[in-house]
Design an enzyme around this catalytic site. Structure first.
Site, PDB file in Angstrom:
ATOM      1  N   ASP A 289      51.014  48.402  45.030  1.00 14.21           N
ATOM      2  CA  ASP A 289      49.786  47.692  44.663  1.00 14.21           C
ATOM      3  C   ASP A 289      49.068  47.325  45.976  1.00 14.21           C
ATOM      4  OD1 ASP A 289      49.083  45.316  41.997  1.00 14.21           O
ATOM      5  OD2 ASP A 289      47.772  46.346  43.397  1.00 14.21           O
TER       6      ASP A 289
HETATM    7  C1  GLC Z   1      44.763  45.079  42.298  1.00 15.85           C
HETATM    8  C2  GLC Z   1      45.627  45.094  41.050  1.00 15.85           C
HETATM    9  C3  GLC Z   1      45.981  46.468  40.575  1.00 15.85           C
HETATM   10  C4  GLC Z   1      44.874  47.440  40.932  1.00 15.85           C
HETATM   11  C5  GLC Z   1      44.837  47.537  42.456  1.00 15.85           C
HETATM   12  C6  GLC Z   1      43.714  48.478  42.927  1.00 15.85           C
HETATM   13  O1  GLC Z   1      45.135  44.021  43.113  1.00 15.85           O
HETATM   14  O2  GLC Z   1      46.832  44.331  41.087  1.00 15.85           O
HETATM   15  O3  GLC Z   1      46.189  46.370  39.157  1.00 15.85           O
HETATM   16  O4  GLC Z   1      45.140  48.719  40.384  1.00 15.85           O
HETATM   17  O5  GLC Z   1      44.683  46.270  43.059  1.00 15.85           O
HETATM   18  O6  GLC Z   1      42.483  47.938  42.603  1.00 15.85           O
END
Ligand code: GLC
Length: 744
Positions: A289
Site C-alpha cells: 500500500d
Molecule cells: C491508499 C489506500 C489504498 C489505495 C492506495 C493507492 O492509501 O490505502 O486502498 O489503493 O493508497 O491510492
C-alpha cells in the site's frame, strides 16, 4: 483462456518469455520493475491545462512533451519505474512510449483506484453488498473496468475485500461487510467483473484485492491502528475473501498498512510467503500500500528506509508503492549481500508475468478515442440505477406508510442531503462527478407535480447554529415529510474513522422538530456505515437506508418511495444500537455465559454475557431488510438428516409471497456446529438465494451445501471437518428462520 486463469496460473509460453527477458536485465532494470511512481508531482498539471487549452484553440494536437518533468522522463526511458498511477489515456500513452523506448522496452502497468465505478459511479461497495446479488455486482465491476480501460488503466487497485465488523472504521464503506461467506462470493464476483475478457475496449485489466490482510480488524475502529487477532480468526474470517479472489483469478494483491500481531503486513513472511506462496501456491504480484514500506520505520521495526526495503523484499513484497525504499536501496542491498538476487528475481518474474498476461508487451497503448464513446453511456447509467435500487435497505415501515401515493399528496422534502449531489458519490468516487448525480429532490419531482412539493433544507450537514422554523412550517403544511439526512461522503473512507456514530451536526434536532409536528415522517438515511440513531429509529415512521448511492441514487430513492421499485436490500453488516456494543455481529461465539434472550440486560439475566445498560442485540441484524410485500416460510425439510464427511447437505423450504406486490426475498441459510473442538459461532451463513415471487406465488427453495464447507480451523490450526450434530435455519435474516438439524 478463462478469466479465472488469466493471471494466476503459469502459462509455459509466458514463463519462457519471462525467463528470456529476466536473463537480459541488469540489476537497476530489475529494481525499476519493482518501483511504482505516480505522476502527481512529476507532471506539471498547470502546464498540462494551459497547453491543452492552447492546443484546443489552435486546433493543434496536444502533447505532454513539456508537462512531464525531464527527470521523470529519464526515469521511465531508463526503465527505472515499472508502474505509474494515471488515468489519462494521452498521458498513459505518452509514458508507455517512453517505456517501450527503454533498452528492453518493458511496458508500464498503469494503475488507479476504481472502487465503485470509474466515471459511472455506483453505490459504495458496502451498499452493493446489501444487494446480495453477485451477478449485479460483477456487471458493475465490468463496467468500471471498461471505463477505466478506456482511460488507459490496466491495473485496478480493487476490490477491497477486508471483512469489517466495526462501523467506527471509515473504510467499512469500501468492503462487503461483516461476513466471510458473503464476502467471499462478492470478492469472486468483483474479480470476475474487473478481469472480464469482454470489455468494450477489447483490452484487459488486472484486479488487486486489498488490503492483505485483516486491515478491517483495526483496534477501536481507528484507521491504520494495530491489528492483534488470533491466527484462527485470521484464517476463519479475514483470509477467506482473499483466497476466493485469487481462485477467481486475481493477478495481484496489496499488502496492508497495519501490523498483524506485531508483524506489519508489508513485512510479514507468514502471510506473504507461508500462506500466500507455500500454502496457496499463488503466483501473483504483491504491491505494498502507499508508502507502507516506508512506514515500517514508523512501526519501529525498521531502523531506516534501507532496512525497510530489506524487510519488505525478504518478506515477499514485490512492488514498492511510492516509498522510494526499493529505488534508493534495493540494488545496494543486493550488492552488499543483505538481499539475495534470487529474492529480486522472484519479484521481477511475477511483475513481468503480469505484464505479459495483460498483453502489454504485444500492445501497451490505449485507443484515445474510446473513452468518450464508452464512458457514462446509457446502459452503464441504467445499471447504476438498478444497483442503487437493489442496494437500499428499508429498515422500518410503520403501518405501511410506504409506498407513498403518486397523487393528492403534499410532501415536505427536508434535509441537507435532499438536493445534494456531491455527497451521493460517496468515498473513493474515482472520476465520478457531482454534476452526473441525480438528487433525491429531482427524483421526487419526477413523481409529483411541483405544487405538491415544498423543499426546505432545514439545516446544514455539519452546522451548529440552525433555525428549523421554515422546515417545521413546511412540515405542518404537508401530508408527509421526507427527511434526507445522514453523513457526507467526507466522513467515510480512508482516514475517516468516527468515535461517535450519531447524525452529524444538528440533524437529529431537525428530526426532533419535524417529529414534534406529528406528521408522518419518512427518513431517508445517506451514510457510508451503520449509524447509531436510536432516536431517529423511534421517530421515523419509515426508515430507508440509501448509503451513498452513486449517480442514480435520486431516482432509485423516488422509485422506492413511490413504489415503482419494491425494496429488496438486506443488511450486509449489523446495525448497532450503541457505540458501546461495537463490534457487534451475528456470528458471535456462545461464551461460557450466553445470554438466552437477545434483547436482555444484566437485570434480566444476571451474571450472563450482557450489559447493564444495553441489550446485546443490534438495532437491526445482519441480513435484515423489509419490502412492500410479505414472505412466509414453511415446511423446512432436511433431506439429508445424516450426511457423510464427503457428502452434501440438502435442505429446503417453501417461501410464499403472501402480500399484494411482486417482491424479491433473499432467502438465507445458516448453520450452527453444535459441538466442536474449538468455540464456534452461534450461526454462520452458508447459502442464500434471491427469489422473486408474484403475489400468492410460492417456491420451494433448495440448498445444497457440501459438507467440506462446514469445516473450520481446528486446534492444530488446520482446516478440519468434524463429525457431529448441526442445526440449520432457512429464514429471512440472521435473527430468525425455520430450524432443523442434521448429523455429519
Ligand atoms: C491508499 C489506500 C489504498 C489505495 C492506495 C493507492 O492509501 O490505502 O486502498 O489503493 O493508497 O491510492
Amino acid at each position: 483462456m478463462s478469466n479465472a486463469t488469466l493471471y494466476n496460473t503459469l502459462d509455459p509460453a509466458i514463463e519462457k518469455r519471462v525467463d528470456d527477458l529476466l536473463a537480459e536485465m541488469t540489476l537497476p532494470e530489475k529494481v525499476g520493475q519493482l518501483v511504482q511512481k505516480s505522476p502527481f508531482g512529476i507532471v506539471d498539471w498547470e502546464v498540462v491545462i494551459r497547453k491543452r487549452q492552447q492546443a484546443k484553440t489552435q486546433g493543434q494536437p496536444f502533447s505532454y512533451q513539456e508537462a512531464v518533468s525531464p527527470e521523470f522522463e529519464a526515469h521511465i526511458r531508463e526503465g527505472r519505474t515499472g508502474t505509474v498511477m494515471c488515468d489519462d489515456p494521452q498521458l498513459a500513452n505518452y509514458l508507455q512510449r517512453l517505456a517501450v523506448e527503454s533498452r528492453l522496452g518493458i511496458p508500464l502497468l498503469v494503475a488507479a483506484d476504481v472502487i465503485h465505478g470509474y466515471r459511472t459511479t455506483f453505490p459504495i461497495p458496502l451498499a452493493q453488498a446489501c444487494t446480495w446479488n453477485p451477478e449485479l455486482v460483477e456487471q458493475a465491476e465490468r463496467i468500471a473496468a471498461a471505463e477505466a480501460s478506456a482511460r488507459g488503466i490496466n491495473w485496478i487497485f480493487a476490490p477491497m475485500v477486508d471483512i469489517a465488523r466495526d462501523p467506527r472504521w471509515g473504510r467499512i464503506a469500501e468492503g462487503s461487510g461483516e461476513d466471510p461467506y458473503l464476502g467471499c462470493i462478492l470478492a469472486e464476483a468483483r474479480v470476475r467483473g474487473f478481469q472480464s475478457t469482454r470489455l468494450e475496449t477489447s483490452r484487459r485489466v488486472a484486479s488487486c484485492p486489498k488490503h492483505y490482510v485483516a486491515y478491517g480488524a483495526a483496534e477501536a475502529g481507528r484507521d491504520y491502528n494495530t491489528v492483534d487477532i488470533s491466527e484462527r480468526a485470521l484464517r476463519d474470517v479475514y483470509l477467506p475473501p482473499f483466497r476466493s479472489a485469487f481462485d477467481a483469478g486475481a493477478g495481484s494483491t496489496m499488502s496492508a498498512f497495519n501490523d498483524i500481531g506485531g508483524i506489519p503486513a508489508s513485512a510479514n513472511p507468514f502471510t506473504l510467503r507461508t500462506i500466500l506462496r507455500d500454502e496457496w501456491g499463488w503466483p501473483g504480484v504483491v504491491v505494498s500500500d502507499y508508502n507502507a514500506i516506508g512506514e515500517l520505520v514508523n512501526h519501529r521495526v525498521a531502523a531506516d528506509l534501507k532496512d525497510a526495503a530489506r524487510l519488505a523484499i525478504l518478506a515477499g513484497v514485490d512492488i514498492d508503492m511510492e516509498s522510494s525504499a526499493y529505488e534508493a536501496h534495493l540494488a545496494e542491498l543486493v550488492e552488499e549481500g543483505s538481499v539475495p538476487i534470487a529474492a529480486v528475481d522472484e519479484a521481477v518474474r511475477r511483475v513481468l508475468r503480469l505484464k505479459f498476461s495483460l498483453g502489454l508487451f504485444d500492445d501497451p497503448f490505449t485507443d484515445e478515442t474510446l473513452a468518450e464513446k464508452i464512458i457514462l453511456n446509457e446502459d452503464f447509467r441504467a445499471h447504476a440505477l438498478e444497483v442503487a435500487r437493489q442496494s437500499m435497505v428499508l429498515l422500518k415501515n410503520e403501518s405501511n406508510l410506504l409506498p407513498l401515493p403518486k397523487e393528492k399528496i403534499r410532501v415536505a422534502v427536508v434535509g441537507p442531503l435532499a438536493d445534494n449531489q456531491c455527497e451521493l458519490l460517496g468515498t473513493w468516487a474515482s472520476a465520478g462527478r457531482a454534476e452526473d448525480v441525480e438528487t433525491i429532490l429531482q427524483g421526487i419531482r419526477a413523481y409529483l407535480p411541483e405544487l405538491s412539493i415544498r423543499n426546505v433544507q432545514g439545516c446544514s450537514l455539519y452546522g451548529a447554529e440552525e433555525d428549523f422554523s421554515e422546515a417545521v412550517a413546511a412540515a405542518r403544511d404537508a401530508d408527509v415529510v421526507i427527511l434526507a439526512i445522514g453523513e457526507g461522503a467526507d466522513l467515510s473512507g480512508e482516514a475517516h474513522s468516527r468515535a461517535h456514530l450519531g447524525l452529524p451536526g444538528r440533524q437529529q434536532e431537525l428530526a426532533d422538530a419535524l417529529a414534534a409536528t406529528g406528521k408522518p415522517l419518512v427518513a431517508v438515511l445517506l451514510c457510508g456505515r451503520p449509524l447509531v440513531i436510536p432516536r431517529l429509529v423511534e421517530q421515523a415512521d419509515a426508515l430507508l437506508v440509501t448509503w451513498h448511492g452513486g449517480i442514480r441514487a435520486g431516482q432509485a430513492v423516488a422509485d422506492i418511495l413511490f413504489g415503482t421499485c419494491n425494496p429488496s436490500g438486506r443488511l450486509a453488516v449489523s446495525w448497532p444500537r450503541a457505540e458501546g456494543q461495537i463490534p457487534v455481529y451475528y456470528a458471535q461465539k456462545s461464551t461460557g455465559r450466553p445470554a438466552e434472550g437477545s434483547g436482555t440486560t444484566q437485570f434480566h439475566e444476571p451474571f450472563r454475557s450482557t450489559y447493564l445498560d444495553e441489550s446485546n442485540s443490534p438495532a437491526f441484524c445482519f441480513g435484515y431488510g423489509l419490502g412492500y410485500t410479505r414472505f412466509m416460510y414453511a415446511d423446512l425439510k432436511v433431506e439429508t438428516p445424516s450426511v457423510s464427511l464427503d457428502g452434501t447437505l440438502v435442505v429446503s423450504a417453501t417461501i410464499e409471497n403472501t402480500g399484494r406486490q411482486t417482491g424479491t426475498e433473499t432467502v438465507q441459510l445458516y448453520i450452527r456446529d453444535v459441538l466442536a473442538s474449538v468455540t464456534r459461532p452461534v450461526k454462520e451463513l452458508k447459502g442464500f438465494r434471491r427469489a422473486t415471487l408474484q403475489p400468492g406465488e410460492s417456491q420451494r427453495v433448495r440448498f445444497e451445501v457440501p459438507v467440506r464447507e462446514l469445516g473450520f480451523i481446528g486446534p492444530e490450526m488446520r482446516y478440519i471437518i468434524e463429525p457431529g450434530s448441526f442445526k440449520v435455519w432457512i429464514g429471512s435474516d440472521s435473527g430468525r428462520g425455520l430450524e432443523g438439524q442434521f448429523e455429519v
